[in-house]
Design an enzyme around this catalytic site. Structure first.
Site, mmCIF file in Angstrom:
data_model
loop_
_atom_site.group_PDB
_atom_site.id
_atom_site.type_symbol
_atom_site.label_atom_id
_atom_site.label_comp_id
_atom_site.label_asym_id
_atom_site.label_seq_id
_atom_site.Cartn_x
_atom_site.Cartn_y
_atom_site.Cartn_z
ATOM 1 C CE1 TYR A 142 -25.761 -27.883 16.585
ATOM 2 C CE2 TYR A 142 -24.805 -30.057 16.384
ATOM 3 C CZ TYR A 142 -24.629 -28.614 17.107
ATOM 4 O OH TYR A 142 -23.828 -28.255 17.832
ATOM 5 C CG ASP A 237 -22.758 -31.882 8.619
ATOM 6 O OD1 ASP A 237 -21.903 -32.983 8.999
ATOM 7 O OD2 ASP A 237 -22.840 -31.167 9.297
ATOM 8 C CE LYS A 265 -22.431 -36.462 16.470
ATOM 9 N NZ LYS A 265 -22.934 -35.413 15.923
HETATM 10 C C1 LIG Z 1 -22.770 -34.026 15.790
HETATM 11 C C2 LIG Z 1 -22.891 -33.133 14.485
HETATM 12 C C3 LIG Z 1 -22.088 -32.046 14.128
HETATM 13 C C4 LIG Z 1 -21.101 -31.366 15.365
HETATM 14 O O1 LIG Z 1 -20.294 -32.184 15.664
HETATM 15 P P1 LIG Z 1 -19.523 -32.138 17.170
HETATM 16 O O2 LIG Z 1 -18.498 -32.993 17.166
HETATM 17 O O3 LIG Z 1 -20.540 -32.256 18.264
HETATM 18 O O4 LIG Z 1 -18.907 -30.686 16.902
HETATM 19 C C5 LIG Z 1 -22.049 -31.329 12.919
HETATM 20 N N1 LIG Z 1 -22.926 -31.840 12.289
HETATM 21 C C6 LIG Z 1 -23.656 -33.166 12.147
HETATM 22 C C7 LIG Z 1 -24.516 -33.628 11.143
HETATM 23 C C8 LIG Z 1 -23.659 -33.694 13.522
HETATM 24 O O5 LIG Z 1 -24.486 -34.887 13.917
#
Ligand SMILES: *Cc1c(COP(=O)(O)O)cnc(C)c1O
Length: 423
Positions: A142, A237, A265
Site C-alpha cells: 500500500y 516507501d 507516520k
Molecule cells: C500509511 C501508509 C501510506 C499512506 O500514508 P497516509 O499518511 O495514510 O496517507 C503509504 N505507504 C505506506 C507504506 C503506509 O503504511
C-alpha cells in the site's frame, strides 16, 4: 447502547461509514469500533471509560507511546507562536537537516502532509527525472490512495495495471505495472520487456499493509541491481519502516540504498506529516528548482514540525531504546509462536523489530497470494475477543501489530495471557 455505539451511529449520519479512514469502521471484523476519547503511554480509553492496551499506536507514529511529555511540551510551545505562517521557518530547516542525518540515503527532503502525498510526489519526481512513465509496484503493498497506485494485480507481465477502485480511470493506471512481493523474476521480466519505459520501482522494504511480510534475502538487493542496470529510480516507501526498524529505517537495517525514500507516520509523532527525499540530483527536479511541480499550503507546518523533530531527536539520541524495544518484541512474538504451537494451531507469525502479524494460515506468508490464504473469519473472532478483553489490536488480518517503548512488561504479559485464552 453504550456511548461508543451511540456516537458511532450518529457519526454514520454525517460521515461516510462514520469514519475518516475506512479501516477504523471495524467492518472487516464485522464489528463496530470503540470511540476513543484519550490515550496515555500504551493505553487508550474509550467514551465509556473502558481501557485498552494499544497495539495500533495510531498505525505507527506512537513508537514512544502516547502523550510523551517532551512531544507534548514542544507542541504547546509551538502553538503559542502561531499555528501556521505559510512561510519559511527555522524549524523546517532543522527538521530537514535531522532527517538527512538520520536516513543514510537522503541528501535533500521535502515535507508534505501525509504518506499518500509523499509517495505520489516521489513518483512524479522520479518520472520527471527519468523522462519515463511506467512504474512497478507490488501486489498487496500500500502506498496511499493516489489514483495511479490503486491498482489490482495484473494477470502477468503482458498486461497493464487495472484500477482496484471505482473512480480511478484506466488511463491513470495503465502505466502502473505490478509484480508479486519477493518475486524478483517478475520484476526482471518487466524490465526485460520494457526497461526503457520504467521510471521507478516503488516498494515497502518490509511489507506491512498485507500483514507483515519480510523481504526474502536478496530481494531488495535484486531490486537495487535491476534499477541500476536499467536506469530506473528505486523508491523505498518507508512510511511504516522509517524510524521504526531503527533510526535509519529499513535501508539502514538491510544495508540497501534507495534513490528516493518516502516517510510518514512516526515522522510527525501523531501530527499529519509526510516527507519524500533522496539523491540531490533527483530532488532538485522539484519546484522551484526544477520542472516538477509539487506544493502544499500547510507543508512544514510549525506545530507538526515541532512534534516530529522532538520525537526524532529522542530517537536519534537513544539508539539503546531501539535495542530494548526490539529485544522485547522478539521475546513477545516468540512467546506468541509458543502459545500457538502449544494450542496445536499452525498459524504463522511474521515479525521484525517492533512490528508483527499473526496470520491465521498454515502457509508460509511471503506475498499477497499467501497472505490471502488466511482465515479472516477466524481472525475476526480473535480480534473481536481481544478488543472485548481490553487489548486493542488492529481490526484487520492485513494490518500490523505495533509495539512501543511505553508498553510495560506487565502489559505485555497480560496481552500474552489474553492471546492464550482466546486462541
Ligand atoms: C500509511 C501508509 C501510506 C499512506 O500514508 P497516509 O499518511 O495514510 O496517507 C503509504 N505507504 C505506506 C507504506 C503506509 O503504511
Amino acid at each position: 447502547m453504550d456511548k461508543s455505539e451511540q456516537i458511532f451511529s450518529e457519526g454514520k449520519k454525517y460521515i461516510p461509514g462514520g469514519v475518516n479512514s475506512p479501516v477504523r469502521a471495524f467492518a472487516s471484523i464485522e464489528s463496530t469500533p470503540p470511540v476513543i476519547k484519550k490515550a496515555d503511554k500504551a493505553v487508550l480509553w474509550d467514551e465509556d471509560g473502558n481501557s485498552y492496551i494499544d497495539f495500533v499506536g495510531s498505525w505507527g507514529p506512537m513508537i514512544l507511546g502516547h502523550n510523551h511529555p517532551l512531544v507534548y511540551k514542544s507542541v504547546v510551545e509551538a502553538a503559542g507562536c502561531g499555528l501556521s505562517f505559510g512561510a519559511a521557518t527555522k524549524i523546517e530547516v532543522d527538521m530537514a537537516k535531522l532527517i538527512c542525518e538520520m536516513v543514510p540515503s537522503i541528501e535533500m527532503v521535502r515535507m508534505v502532509n501525509s504518506g499518500t502525498e509523499a509517495v505520489m510526489s516521489a513518483v512524479r519526481v522520479a518520472r520527471g527525472y527519468t523522462h519515463r512513465n511506467k512504474i512497478i509496484k507490488f501486489d498487496g503493498c500500500y502506498h496511499g490512495h493516489s489514483d495511479g497506485l490503486l491498482v489490482a494485480a495484473g494477470s502477468g507481465v503482458m498486461t497493464a495495471g487495472v484500477p482496484d477502485c471505482a473512480g480511478v480511470p484506466e488511463n491513470v493506471t495503465k502505466d502502473t505495472l505490478t509484480a508479486s512481493y519477493n518475486r524478483l523474476e517478475e520484476v526482471e521480466a518487466h524490465f526485460k520487456r520494457r526497461g526503457e519505459e520504467i521510471a521507478a520501482v516503488v516498494v515497502e522494504p518490509v511489507a506491512a499493509n498485507m500483514g507483515v511480510i519480510l523481504p526474502e534475502p536478496g530481494f531488495l538487493e535484486g531490486l537495487r541491481k535491476l534499477c541500476n542496470a536499467y536506469g530506473a529510480v528505486l523508491i523505498f516507501d518507508e512510511v511504516i519502516t522509517g524510524f521504526r526498524l531503527g533510526p535509519g529505517g529499513a535501508q539502514e537495517y538491510f544495508h540497501v540504498t534507495p534513490d528516493l525514500t518516502t516517510l510518514g507516520k512516526i515522522i510527525g509523532a501523531g501530527m499529519p506529516v509526510g516527507a519524500y527525499g533522496g539523491k540531490r540530483e533527483i530532488m532538485e527536479m522539484a519546484a522551484p528548482l526544477g520542472p516538477v511541480y509539487q506544493a502544499g499550503t500547510l507543508s512544514g507546518n510549525p506545530v507538526a514540525m515541532a512534534a516530529g523533530i522532538t520525537l526524532l531527536r529522542i530517537l536519534k539520541e537513544h539508539p539503546e531504546y531501539y535495542k530494548k524495544l526490539n529485544e522485547t518484541s522478539d521475546a513477545f512474538f516468540g512467546k506468541i509462536k509458543e502459545i500457538i504451537k502449544n494450542k496445536g494451531k499452525n498459524y504463522r507469525v511474521n515479525h521484525i523489530a517492533s512490528l508483527g502479524s499473526i496470520f491465521f494460515t498454515g502457509e508460509r506468508v511471503l506475498d499477497y497470494v499467501t497472505a490471502k490464504t488466511a482465515d479472516t473469519q477466524a481472525f475476526g473472532r480473535y480480534a473481536r475477543a481481544m478488543i472485548k478483553k481490553g487489548i486493542y489490536v488492529a481490526p484487520s488480518q492485513f494490518e500490523a501489530m505495533f509495539l512501543s517503548m511505553a508498553h510495560t512488561k506487565e502489559q505485555l504479559e497480560e496481552t500474552l495471557k489474553k492471546i492464550e485464552e482466546i486462541i
